[in-house]
Design a protein around this motif. Structure first.
Motif, short mmCIF file in Angstrom:
data_model
loop_
_atom_site.label_atom_id
_atom_site.label_comp_id
_atom_site.label_asym_id
_atom_site.label_seq_id
_atom_site.Cartn_x
_atom_site.Cartn_y
_atom_site.Cartn_z
N MET A 510 24.37 -10.47 -147.45
CA MET A 510 23.82 -11.27 -146.36
C MET A 510 23.07 -12.49 -146.85
O MET A 510 23.20 -13.58 -146.30
CB MET A 510 22.85 -10.40 -145.54
CG MET A 510 22.08 -11.17 -144.49
SD MET A 510 20.75 -10.18 -143.80
CE MET A 510 19.56 -10.15 -145.13
N CYS A 511 22.26 -12.32 -147.90
CA CYS A 511 21.39 -13.43 -148.32
C CYS A 511 22.26 -14.59 -148.80
O CYS A 511 22.99 -14.47 -149.78
CB CYS A 511 20.46 -12.97 -149.44
SG CYS A 511 19.50 -14.37 -150.04
N PRO A 512 22.15 -15.75 -148.14
CA PRO A 512 23.00 -16.87 -148.53
C PRO A 512 22.55 -17.51 -149.83
O PRO A 512 23.24 -18.36 -150.38
CB PRO A 512 22.84 -17.85 -147.36
CG PRO A 512 21.53 -17.51 -146.74
CD PRO A 512 21.31 -16.04 -146.97
N ASN A 535 14.97 -18.27 -155.44
CA ASN A 535 16.19 -18.83 -154.82
C ASN A 535 16.06 -18.97 -153.31
O ASN A 535 16.86 -19.65 -152.67
CB ASN A 535 17.39 -17.88 -155.04
CG ASN A 535 17.89 -17.92 -156.47
OD1 ASN A 535 17.48 -18.77 -157.23
ND2 ASN A 535 18.77 -16.99 -156.81
N CYS A 536 15.07 -18.32 -152.73
CA CYS A 536 15.01 -18.15 -151.27
C CYS A 536 14.88 -19.50 -150.55
O CYS A 536 14.04 -20.33 -150.91
CB CYS A 536 13.81 -17.26 -150.93
SG CYS A 536 13.50 -17.11 -149.16
N VAL A 537 15.71 -19.71 -149.52
CA VAL A 537 15.60 -20.94 -148.72
C VAL A 537 14.93 -20.65 -147.37
O VAL A 537 15.00 -21.44 -146.45
CB VAL A 537 16.98 -21.63 -148.53
CG1 VAL A 537 17.50 -22.17 -149.85
CG2 VAL A 537 18.00 -20.70 -147.88
N GLN A 538 14.29 -19.50 -147.28
CA GLN A 538 13.46 -19.14 -146.11
C GLN A 538 14.25 -19.15 -144.80
O GLN A 538 13.77 -19.62 -143.78
CB GLN A 538 12.24 -20.07 -146.02
CG GLN A 538 11.40 -20.04 -147.29
CD GLN A 538 10.27 -21.05 -147.32
OE1 GLN A 538 9.73 -21.42 -146.29
NE2 GLN A 538 9.91 -21.51 -148.50
N CYS A 539 15.49 -18.62 -144.86
CA CYS A 539 16.32 -18.61 -143.65
C CYS A 539 15.83 -17.58 -142.64
O CYS A 539 16.06 -17.70 -141.45
CB CYS A 539 17.78 -18.35 -144.00
SG CYS A 539 18.16 -16.63 -144.39
N GLY A 540 15.16 -16.53 -143.11
CA GLY A 540 14.59 -15.54 -142.20
C GLY A 540 15.49 -14.34 -141.94
O GLY A 540 15.07 -13.40 -141.25
S1 SF4 Z 1 14.89 -15.29 -146.12
FE1 SF4 Z 1 15.28 -15.87 -148.26
S2 SF4 Z 1 15.70 -13.94 -149.26
FE2 SF4 Z 1 15.85 -13.54 -147.09
S3 SF4 Z 1 18.01 -13.77 -146.62
FE3 SF4 Z 1 17.06 -15.78 -146.26
S4 SF4 Z 1 17.27 -16.90 -148.18
FE4 SF4 Z 1 17.66 -14.73 -148.61
#
Ligand code: SF4
Ligand SMILES: Cc1cc2nc3c(=O)[nH]c(=O)nc-3n(C[C@H](O)[C@H](O)[C@H](O)COP(=O)(O)OP(=O)(O)OC[C@H]3O[C@@H](n4cnc5c(N)ncnc54)[C@H](O)[C@@H]3O)c2cc1C
Length: 563
Positions: A510-512, A535-540
């Motif tokens: 799931m995590c893009p 790496n997280c782009v804070q998509c939520g």
């Molecule tokens: S919030 Fe960050 S870690 Fe979580 S799915 Fe989105 S990109 Fe990935």
């Protein structure tokens, strides 16, 4: 069958509610504090500026900083990502005579439109269903519009504080008093580095949370004040790219069908959008409901697959990918709205509370309108010199009287019907649309996305191999988002680290942004989930599917400029 909700994250909303902790003389006092420099927050700041200009005595009363806006991104716009075909109603109301639509940084009105049902090789054109008709709407890059709105907010007297994450809600005697901002300069283990800066207590007479999708403090406030609606919120995950192209695209395009599967068992709901950005750019995105069940589904990779369709390959031929990003969209609609949109000292706006019309894929104008109405309610309360709970309730009344309420009511079950599969859902959605919401289906229940039992298929085997030209892997996508998260800051993602393999697989696919990796397997068959939080782009998406995103150090995350 495993469900992500059976493995809740180590997170308690209570840990993010506190009394002010700074000594009284070190607290920063502002009049109205807006959290989030998105369309909702900036519209709120602009409208407050207009009102204070008309009533200078009020500006005086609110002190040195009458309006402040916090933004966790490097600058306003850095974390804004949308389509964006925008219904101009709210912008016109906000600016009145001050600006015409032509004066805003747009790519012009929608020139025309097409809708296709895709199969692997073919594209069947269909007449645009009413929600997909966009005549009269305007095309924007939301991150560019955000920067324009931020300049207007500053001109109107607001102080914008970028690279500043609101971490905790300050509450005393049942009343919101402001927020505490996050620390900066901590190590992975939480220790203080040489450049450590402690967060501050920002005290406000009214706090407006305009944090957008999966708002961290919005979630905390909904729990603290018991405001959650009757139905749970559900989300979609959207992944999008901006391309420079050789040939101009002369219309906006929406697609349904492939690469999503129509079989009810998978619960795959969504579609794509392809919008022109002037003569030499297009934006292409895929939106998928997070109530899907196949742990091997990856929206990032489905978008790569979508681009290999002959119809779409042609649009991108000879082009080059400029930018990439991902974000969730709240999609529960009317029945998932909170019971109330205010609490003592607090107002809630925009995507944070789910003001999105999912069949139309539109929320920008609701965000702007709600921000404007929040400003007016805050101003009214402050003018009377009070901010107890009842004085902010005029905001709820104003929202209920606005087009936000009537529009969302009209499409109130639109997302839920697709839980019955693509074809039955499509038929019910058409009935609702044709009758303008008069067909009464009763309140249809939605289950939280994380409650869906998982299945695992071999779907991932057919994702296209990245060629670095048309199709890309996740890490090069993260690079194309401009992500600048410091590697050695504390982990901001809360998940249960030891879970059944299906749950770990779900998160990994799931995590893009390739944050999760399946690690060591234990004797009981569970696996350890390893994390690369930078790496997280804070998509939520993780918050929807069983974990919890909290804001990392201010200034982290993507640097969107054209999304
Ligand atoms: S919030 Fe960050 S870690 Fe979580 S799915 Fe989105 S990109 Fe990935
Ligand atoms: C791919 C995609 C396509 C879309 N297409 C369209 C479209 O074509 N037309 C349309 O009208 N709508 C569209 N939408 C929906 C639309 O983008 C949203 O409804 C709209 O952006 C909501 O505005 P907002 O101000 O509520 O939140 P946001 O735009 O998300 O802005 C919130 C801001 O708050 C900041 N923030 C959040 N939390 C904190 C915190 N704790 N501290 C400090 N700052 C914080 C964020 O960094 C962000 O800058 C689309 C959405 C997506 C994801």
């Amino acid at each position: 069958m495993a469900r992500p909700s059976n493995f809740p994250p180590p997170f308690s909303a209570r840990d993010y509610v506190t009394e002010p902790t700074d000594p009284a003389d070190e607290r920063i006092e502002v009049g109205v504090l807006v959290v989030g420099a998105g369309p909702a927050g900036l519209a709120c700041a602009i409208r407050l500026g207009q009102l204070l200009e008309e009533h200078p005595e009020m500006a005086e009363r609110l002190g040195e900083v009458p309006v402040a806006v916090l933004e966790k991104g490097k600058q306003p716009g850095s974390h804004l990502l949308s389509g964006a075909v925008v219904d101009p109603r709210a912008l016109r109301r906000l600016f009145g005579e001050r600006f015409r639509m032509e004066d805003l940084p747009s790519y012009g009105p929608v020139p025309g439109e097409s809708v296709y049902v895709l199969t692997r090789r073919a594209a069947l054109p269909i007449p645009p269903p009413p929600p997909m008709r966009n005549h009269g709407n305007w095309i924007f890059s939301l991150s560019q519009l955000g920067r324009f709105l931020a300049e207007r907010a500053e001109e109107a007297g607001a102080m914008i504080l970028p690279e500043t994450a609101a971490q905790k809600l300050l509450v005393s005697h049942g009343r919101v008093l402001g927020v505490r901002t996050g620390d900066k300069g901590r190590s992975r283990e939480g220790g203080e580095l040489g450049n450590f800066e402690a967060g501050s207590d920002l005290m406000a007479k009214v706090t407006v949370l305009a944090e957008g999708t999966q708002g961290h403090l919005t979630g905390v406030a909904l729990d603290r004040f018991g405001l959650r609606g009757d139905e749970p919120q559900v989300w979609e995950l959207a992944v999008k790219e901006v391309w420079k192209v050789a040939k101009p695209l002369d219309r906006v395009i929406h697609t349904m069908g492939w690469p999503l599967r129509t079989n009810k068992r998978y619960r795959e709901f969504g579609g794509s959008f392809i919008y022109p950005l002037g003569d030499d750019m297009v934006t292409i995105g895929l939106v998928v409901g997070l109530d899907y069940r196949d742990a091997s589904l990856s929206v990032h990779d489905l978008l790569q697959e979508l681009k290999t369709h002959p119809k779409i390959r042609k649009i991108l031929a000879g082009g080059e990918r400029l930018e990439w990003g991902a974000k969730t969209i709240p999609s529960g609609g009317f029945h998932s709205l909170p019971r109330e949109l205010h609490a003592p000292g607090l107002l809630l706006c925009g995507d944070g509370v789910g003001m999105v019309n999912v069949p139309r894929l539109k929320g920008v104008h609701y965000a702007i309108e709600s921000g404007r109405l929040a400003a007016e309610a805050a101003f009214r309360a402050l003018q009377r010199g009070e901010t107890p709970a009842s004085s902010l309730s005029s905001y709820d009344d104003a929202v209920r009287d606005s087009f936000i309420w009537s529009d969302l009511y009209e499409v109130r079950n639109m997302r839920q019907v697709f839980g019955r599969g693509f074809f039955v859902g499509g038929a019910l959605a058409s009935a609702m649309t044709m009758s303008k919401g008069k067909v009464e289906l009763g309140k249809m229940r939605a289950e939280p996305d994380a409650d869906q039992p998982l299945l695992v298929t071999d779907r991932a085997a057919s994702y296209p191999k990245p060629d670095g030209k048309l199709t890309f892997d996740k890490l090069s996508s993260v690079f194309a988002s401009g992500n600048k998260t410091r590697d050695d800051q504390p982990n901001h993602i809360r998940i249960e680290r030891r879970v059944p393999r299906e749950v770990a697989q779900l998160w990994e696919h799931m995590c893009p942004a390739q944050v999760y990796e399946i690690g060591r397997e234990d004797e009981d068959g569970t696996v350890m989930v390893d994390l690369a939080p930078s790496n997280c782009v804070q998509c939520g998406a993780i918050t929807a599917k069983g974990g919890r995103l909290t804001p990392p150090e201010g200034g982290s995350g993507p640097e969107y400029s054209a999304t």
